[in-house]
Design a protein around this motif. Structure first.
Motif, PDB file in Angstrom:
ATOM      1  N   LEU A 110      -1.809 -24.026 -14.030  1.00 54.11           N
ATOM      2  CA  LEU A 110      -1.809 -25.489 -14.025  1.00 54.11           C
ATOM      3  C   LEU A 110      -3.213 -26.014 -14.284  1.00 54.11           C
ATOM      4  CD1 LEU A 110       0.032 -28.000 -12.021  1.00 54.11           C
ATOM      5  CD2 LEU A 110      -2.400 -27.957 -11.546  1.00 54.11           C
ATOM      6  N   LEU A 111      -3.299 -26.992 -15.141  1.00 57.66           N
ATOM      7  CA  LEU A 111      -4.522 -27.765 -15.370  1.00 57.66           C
ATOM      8  C   LEU A 111      -4.159 -29.221 -15.143  1.00 57.66           C
ATOM      9  CD1 LEU A 111      -5.734 -26.201 -18.738  1.00 57.66           C
ATOM     10  CD2 LEU A 111      -6.765 -25.838 -16.497  1.00 57.66           C
ATOM     11  N   ALA A 112      -4.991 -29.945 -14.419  1.00 60.68           N
ATOM     12  CA  ALA A 112      -4.736 -31.373 -14.206  1.00 60.68           C
ATOM     13  C   ALA A 112      -6.062 -32.092 -14.019  1.00 60.68           C
ATOM     14  CB  ALA A 112      -3.836 -31.598 -12.998  1.00 60.68           C
ATOM     15  N   GLU A 113      -6.125 -33.279 -14.549  1.00 57.62           N
ATOM     16  CA  GLU A 113      -7.331 -34.093 -14.411  1.00 57.62           C
ATOM     17  C   GLU A 113      -7.501 -34.590 -12.978  1.00 57.62           C
ATOM     18  OE1 GLU A 113     -10.852 -35.681 -15.411  1.00 57.62           O
ATOM     19  OE2 GLU A 113      -9.615 -34.486 -16.748  1.00 57.62           O
ATOM     20  N   ARG A 114      -6.383 -35.052 -12.364  1.00 58.37           N
ATOM     21  CA  ARG A 114      -6.462 -35.639 -11.018  1.00 58.37           C
ATOM     22  C   ARG A 114      -5.263 -35.238 -10.176  1.00 58.37           C
ATOM     23  NH1 ARG A 114      -7.187 -39.973 -14.131  1.00 58.37           N
ATOM     24  NH2 ARG A 114      -5.141 -40.817 -13.656  1.00 58.37           N
ATOM     25  N   GLY A 115      -5.493 -35.239  -8.883  1.00 58.82           N
ATOM     26  CA  GLY A 115      -4.424 -35.037  -7.924  1.00 58.82           C
ATOM     27  C   GLY A 115      -4.796 -35.723  -6.621  1.00 58.82           C
ATOM     28  N   ARG A 116      -3.823 -35.919  -5.775  1.00 57.54           N
ATOM     29  CA  ARG A 116      -4.068 -36.571  -4.477  1.00 57.54           C
ATOM     30  C   ARG A 116      -3.124 -35.949  -3.454  1.00 57.54           C
ATOM     31  NH1 ARG A 116      -6.480 -41.484  -3.063  1.00 57.54           N
ATOM     32  NH2 ARG A 116      -5.646 -42.436  -1.199  1.00 57.54           N
ATOM     33  N   LEU A 117      -3.687 -35.515  -2.346  1.00 61.13           N
ATOM     34  CA  LEU A 117      -2.911 -34.976  -1.235  1.00 61.13           C
ATOM     35  C   LEU A 117      -3.020 -35.944  -0.073  1.00 61.13           C
ATOM     36  CD1 LEU A 117      -4.183 -31.269  -1.214  1.00 61.13           C
ATOM     37  CD2 LEU A 117      -1.985 -32.090  -2.040  1.00 61.13           C
ATOM     38  N   ALA A 118      -1.922 -36.581   0.280  1.00 60.29           N
ATOM     39  CA  ALA A 118      -1.923 -37.450   1.466  1.00 60.29           C
ATOM     40  C   ALA A 118      -1.758 -36.551   2.683  1.00 60.29           C
ATOM     41  CB  ALA A 118      -0.795 -38.464   1.389  1.00 60.29           C
ATOM     42  N   VAL A 119      -2.574 -36.774   3.685  1.00 60.03           N
ATOM     43  CA  VAL A 119      -2.568 -35.953   4.902  1.00 60.03           C
ATOM     44  C   VAL A 119      -2.617 -36.864   6.127  1.00 60.03           C
ATOM     45  CG1 VAL A 119      -3.690 -33.970   3.791  1.00 60.03           C
ATOM     46  CG2 VAL A 119      -5.098 -35.707   4.880  1.00 60.03           C
TER      47      VAL A 119
ATOM     48  N   THR B 180      -3.450 -28.087   9.018  1.00 63.27           N
ATOM     49  CA  THR B 180      -3.317 -28.634   7.676  1.00 63.27           C
ATOM     50  C   THR B 180      -1.863 -28.985   7.412  1.00 63.27           C
ATOM     51  OG1 THR B 180      -5.133 -27.257   6.947  1.00 63.27           O
ATOM     52  CG2 THR B 180      -3.717 -28.192   5.245  1.00 63.27           C
ATOM     53  N   VAL B 181      -1.626 -30.255   7.183  1.00 61.55           N
ATOM     54  CA  VAL B 181      -0.295 -30.759   6.880  1.00 61.55           C
ATOM     55  C   VAL B 181      -0.430 -31.666   5.665  1.00 61.55           C
ATOM     56  CG1 VAL B 181       1.616 -32.169   7.722  1.00 61.55           C
ATOM     57  CG2 VAL B 181       0.377 -30.693   9.309  1.00 61.55           C
ATOM     58  N   ILE B 182       0.469 -31.497   4.705  1.00 66.07           N
ATOM     59  CA  ILE B 182       0.469 -32.359   3.524  1.00 66.07           C
ATOM     60  C   ILE B 182       1.672 -33.279   3.641  1.00 66.07           C
ATOM     61  CG2 ILE B 182       0.648 -32.455   1.011  1.00 66.07           C
ATOM     62  CD1 ILE B 182      -0.538 -29.608   0.988  1.00 66.07           C
ATOM     63  N   THR B 183       1.438 -34.581   3.596  1.00 66.89           N
ATOM     64  CA  THR B 183       2.561 -35.509   3.668  1.00 66.89           C
ATOM     65  C   THR B 183       3.067 -35.905   2.283  1.00 66.89           C
ATOM     66  OG1 THR B 183       1.071 -37.384   3.908  1.00 66.89           O
ATOM     67  CG2 THR B 183       1.950 -36.425   5.934  1.00 66.89           C
ATOM     68  N   GLN B 184       2.177 -35.893   1.275  1.00 67.79           N
ATOM     69  CA  GLN B 184       2.607 -36.198  -0.085  1.00 67.79           C
ATOM     70  C   GLN B 184       1.628 -35.585  -1.076  1.00 67.79           C
ATOM     71  OE1 GLN B 184       2.673 -40.314  -1.425  1.00 67.79           O
ATOM     72  NE2 GLN B 184       4.509 -39.878  -2.621  1.00 67.79           N
ATOM     73  N   LEU B 185       2.164 -35.123  -2.215  1.00 72.29           N
ATOM     74  CA  LEU B 185       1.361 -34.562  -3.296  1.00 72.29           C
ATOM     75  C   LEU B 185       1.606 -35.389  -4.546  1.00 72.29           C
ATOM     76  CD1 LEU B 185      -0.314 -32.335  -4.749  1.00 72.29           C
ATOM     77  CD2 LEU B 185       1.826 -31.070  -5.006  1.00 72.29           C
ATOM     78  N   GLN B 186       0.528 -35.876  -5.161  1.00 70.02           N
ATOM     79  CA  GLN B 186       0.615 -36.614  -6.424  1.00 70.02           C
ATOM     80  C   GLN B 186      -0.281 -35.904  -7.431  1.00 70.02           C
ATOM     81  OE1 GLN B 186      -0.886 -40.367  -5.027  1.00 70.02           O
ATOM     82  NE2 GLN B 186       1.162 -41.214  -4.818  1.00 70.02           N
ATOM     83  N   ILE B 187       0.243 -35.660  -8.635  1.00 67.91           N
ATOM     84  CA  ILE B 187      -0.550 -35.043  -9.692  1.00 67.91           C
ATOM     85  C   ILE B 187      -0.358 -35.861 -10.956  1.00 67.91           C
ATOM     86  CG2 ILE B 187      -0.986 -32.974 -11.067  1.00 67.91           C
ATOM     87  CD1 ILE B 187       0.161 -31.308  -8.806  1.00 67.91           C
ATOM     88  N   ASP B 188      -1.471 -36.228 -11.584  1.00 67.69           N
ATOM     89  CA  ASP B 188      -1.450 -36.993 -12.829  1.00 67.69           C
ATOM     90  C   ASP B 188      -1.764 -36.066 -14.001  1.00 67.69           C
ATOM     91  OD1 ASP B 188      -1.039 -39.371 -11.415  1.00 67.69           O
ATOM     92  OD2 ASP B 188      -3.197 -39.660 -11.146  1.00 67.69           O
TER      93      ASP B 188
END
Length: 187
Positions: free
Chosen positions: A84-93, A103-111
């Motif tokens: 996987l290659l991605a410019e941006r991502g966001r892990l809501a915790v 460590t708990v991830i509530t949401q994963l967003q990948i652009d």
């Protein structure tokens, strides 16, 4: 009179800056961006993956706590091609993860991710076999995954483009809702 007002404004501004600056420094030191990058890389290694970021994961506190990721490269350990290659991502915790809790991830967003199907299949083939009918052990993500503007490739051939994927709560062994749209072959 204007000189006095200017002096009062400067003194008050200096006091506010003197009060806010140590607070911002304390929050930065408490959150330690390098700590989050190391934590994510350790979890990836436990799954046989190598995670690299262009810059350390940066904590974001508003509108909810999250880790912003830039320049994401995810590969199988020892592999030449990234999965996987991605410019941006966001892990809501949750807040407690920021302050040293589990460590708990509530949401994963990948652009705009680019997933190499051959590299993914190669990594999956190297995983230990599942015993019986046990479901694969996936990371728990409470409110789901949101991927936008992605592509799936095999070599240099684009198999799927403009991929959007939305999944509900991911819990190992439980069904989850999944919505996927894409164009075939980069058309």
């Amino acid at each position: 009179m204007p000189h006095r007002v200017r002096l009062i404004v400067l003194v008050l501004g200096g006091l506010v800056a003197a009060a806010v600056l140590p607070g911002l420094i304390a929050i930065y030191l408490l959150l330690q961006p390098d700590r989050f990058t190391a934590m994510l890389q350790t979890q990836a290694r436990a799954a046989g993956l190598d995670l690299r970021l262009a810059s350390p994961a940066s904590p974001s506190l508003f509108p909810r706590p999250a880790l912003d990721l830039h320049g994401i490269t995810l590969s199988a350990e020892g592999a030449n091609a990234p999965i996987l290659l991605a410019e941006r991502g966001r892990l809501a915790v949750p807040w407690h993860t920021f302050f040293g809790g589990p460590t708990v991830i509530t949401q994963l967003q990948i652009d705009s991710p680019r997933v190499d199907l051959d590299a993914l299949q190669s990594w999956m083939a190297g995983l230990p076999p599942q015993s019986g009918n046990a479901p694969p052990n996936i990371p728990r993500i409470d409110t789901g995954v949101d991927i936008t503007n992605g592509s799936v490739v095999r070599g240099n051939e684009v198999l799927l483009d403009n991929l959007s994927l939305r999944a509900g709560s991911l819990v190992s062994g439980h069904p989850f809702p999944l919505s996927v749209t894409a164009t075939v072959g980069g058309a």
